[in-house]
Design a protein around this motif. Sequence first.
Motif, short mmCIF file in Angstrom:
data_model
loop_
_atom_site.label_atom_id
_atom_site.label_comp_id
_atom_site.label_asym_id
_atom_site.label_seq_id
_atom_site.Cartn_x
_atom_site.Cartn_y
_atom_site.Cartn_z
N GLN A 39 0.83 -1.20 0.00
CA GLN A 39 0.00 0.00 0.00
C GLN A 39 0.86 1.26 0.00
O GLN A 39 2.01 1.23 0.44
CB GLN A 39 -0.90 0.03 1.25
N ASN A 40 0.30 2.36 -0.47
CA ASN A 40 0.96 3.64 -0.32
C ASN A 40 0.94 4.02 1.15
O ASN A 40 -0.12 4.07 1.78
CB ASN A 40 0.27 4.71 -1.15
N LEU A 41 2.11 4.27 1.73
CA LEU A 41 2.22 4.51 3.17
C LEU A 41 1.40 5.71 3.61
O LEU A 41 0.68 5.64 4.62
CB LEU A 41 3.69 4.72 3.55
N TYR A 42 1.49 6.80 2.88
CA TYR A 42 0.78 8.02 3.25
C TYR A 42 -0.72 7.78 3.32
O TYR A 42 -1.38 8.15 4.31
CB TYR A 42 1.11 9.12 2.24
N GLN A 43 -1.25 7.13 2.30
CA GLN A 43 -2.68 6.86 2.27
C GLN A 43 -3.08 5.85 3.34
O GLN A 43 -4.17 5.94 3.94
CB GLN A 43 -3.09 6.35 0.88
N ALA A 44 -2.22 4.89 3.61
CA ALA A 44 -2.51 3.88 4.63
C ALA A 44 -2.61 4.52 6.01
O ALA A 44 -3.47 4.16 6.82
CB ALA A 44 -1.43 2.81 4.63
N VAL A 45 -1.74 5.49 6.29
CA VAL A 45 -1.78 6.18 7.57
C VAL A 45 -3.04 7.03 7.69
O VAL A 45 -3.75 7.00 8.71
CB VAL A 45 -0.51 7.04 7.74
N LEU A 46 -3.35 7.79 6.65
CA LEU A 46 -4.54 8.65 6.69
C LEU A 46 -5.82 7.83 6.81
O LEU A 46 -6.78 8.27 7.44
CB LEU A 46 -4.60 9.52 5.43
N ALA A 47 -5.84 6.65 6.23
CA ALA A 47 -7.03 5.80 6.27
C ALA A 47 -7.37 5.35 7.68
O ALA A 47 -8.50 4.91 7.94
CB ALA A 47 -6.82 4.58 5.37
N GLN A 48 -6.43 5.51 8.61
CA GLN A 48 -6.67 5.12 10.00
C GLN A 48 -7.17 6.27 10.86
O GLN A 48 -7.19 6.19 12.09
CB GLN A 48 -5.39 4.51 10.59
N GLY A 49 -7.55 7.37 10.20
CA GLY A 49 -8.20 8.46 10.91
C GLY A 49 -7.30 9.57 11.40
O GLY A 49 -7.76 10.46 12.13
N LEU A 50 -6.04 9.57 11.02
CA LEU A 50 -5.14 10.64 11.45
C LEU A 50 -5.43 11.92 10.66
O LEU A 50 -5.75 11.86 9.46
CB LEU A 50 -3.68 10.26 11.26
N PRO A 51 -5.32 13.09 11.29
CA PRO A 51 -5.50 14.35 10.56
C PRO A 51 -4.38 14.52 9.54
O PRO A 51 -3.22 14.17 9.80
CB PRO A 51 -5.44 15.42 11.66
N PRO A 54 -0.70 17.16 10.20
CA PRO A 54 0.52 16.70 10.88
C PRO A 54 1.22 15.55 10.17
O PRO A 54 2.44 15.45 10.21
CB PRO A 54 0.02 16.30 12.27
N VAL A 55 0.45 14.67 9.51
CA VAL A 55 1.07 13.58 8.75
C VAL A 55 1.87 14.16 7.59
O VAL A 55 3.00 13.76 7.32
CB VAL A 55 0.00 12.59 8.24
N ASN A 56 1.28 15.14 6.91
CA ASN A 56 1.97 15.80 5.81
C ASN A 56 3.25 16.48 6.29
O ASN A 56 4.31 16.38 5.67
CB ASN A 56 1.02 16.82 5.17
N LEU A 57 3.17 17.16 7.44
CA LEU A 57 4.34 17.82 8.00
C LEU A 57 5.44 16.82 8.34
O LEU A 57 6.62 17.05 8.07
CB LEU A 57 3.95 18.61 9.25
N LEU A 58 5.05 15.71 8.94
CA LEU A 58 6.02 14.69 9.32
C LEU A 58 6.72 14.11 8.10
O LEU A 58 7.95 13.99 8.06
CB LEU A 58 5.32 13.57 10.10
#
Length: 278
Positions: A39-51, A54-58
């Motif tokens: 899976q695409n890591l960025y999309q996988a993280v966002l799919a778990q409900g994270l805003p 901050p994910v983009n910044l990280l």
Amino acid sequence: MRTLLLSCLSGIAILLSSALSSATNAPNSMFNRKTTTGQNLYQAVLAQGLPEEPVNLLFRMFDYNAGRIANTKTAVIVDYSLISTEKRLYFLHLDTGVVERFYVSHGINSGVLETRSFSNLLDSWKSSIGFYYAKGTYNSAKNGPSLKLEGIDRSNDAARDRLIVLHGAKYVSDDFIQRNGRLGWSQGCFAVALEALPVLLNSLQNGSLLLSYHKDLWKYARQYPTEQEVMGNEVVPPGVNARITPEEQVDPVTPITPGDSEEYGIFSRYLKTLTNLR
């Protein structure tokens, strides 16, 4: 002269943004990274409900410092936009894309249930906004095993002098919440549940990132780094204990000795921050 200065600053900002854009579009960018399941890591993280912010910044921080951050397998986002009774510490496994959630305290002067006030000042006993670099551990007489943190933004670069670390605490628990209607307060440190501490220490101590974030104050902290506060007064719900408990009583904090902290200043001398980027 003023026009020339503004023109130069604008040019620098454009160059920084251009450099970051190139980095995020590179094949080895965190934004293009795949998990162990493809899976695409960025999309996988966002799919778990994270805003997303901050994910983009990280991810941008990792890209902007490609090759400079030792540990790219795990990282932490603390979302202080959420109240303390929510599990607002997101522990990201950057290989699998799995995100674990844990309780985390805020500073005693940052708010009761909400985290509304932040500071980079000594003895403020408040939390701070910004990126931290996690590197190494030490044993505190009061708090036991603790993760050393170096603040690398202007809004948290006094973290070492303030003895800000990540440690375990009995007042970070469901039991404390049930008795007090809130999580326990720290002196500005990231206090987590005792049972959550080992996995965080073991995973982060070799050099990773921790992002302390608030959705209403992140950009403000870029412009006014010393102190930030959400407008208005906190409305404390009935049943929430707004007084300090014996478990939270302030004791002298064990200082980090020079020998323990020699490595601290090394990182900040070469890490690029996102201070000038939005």
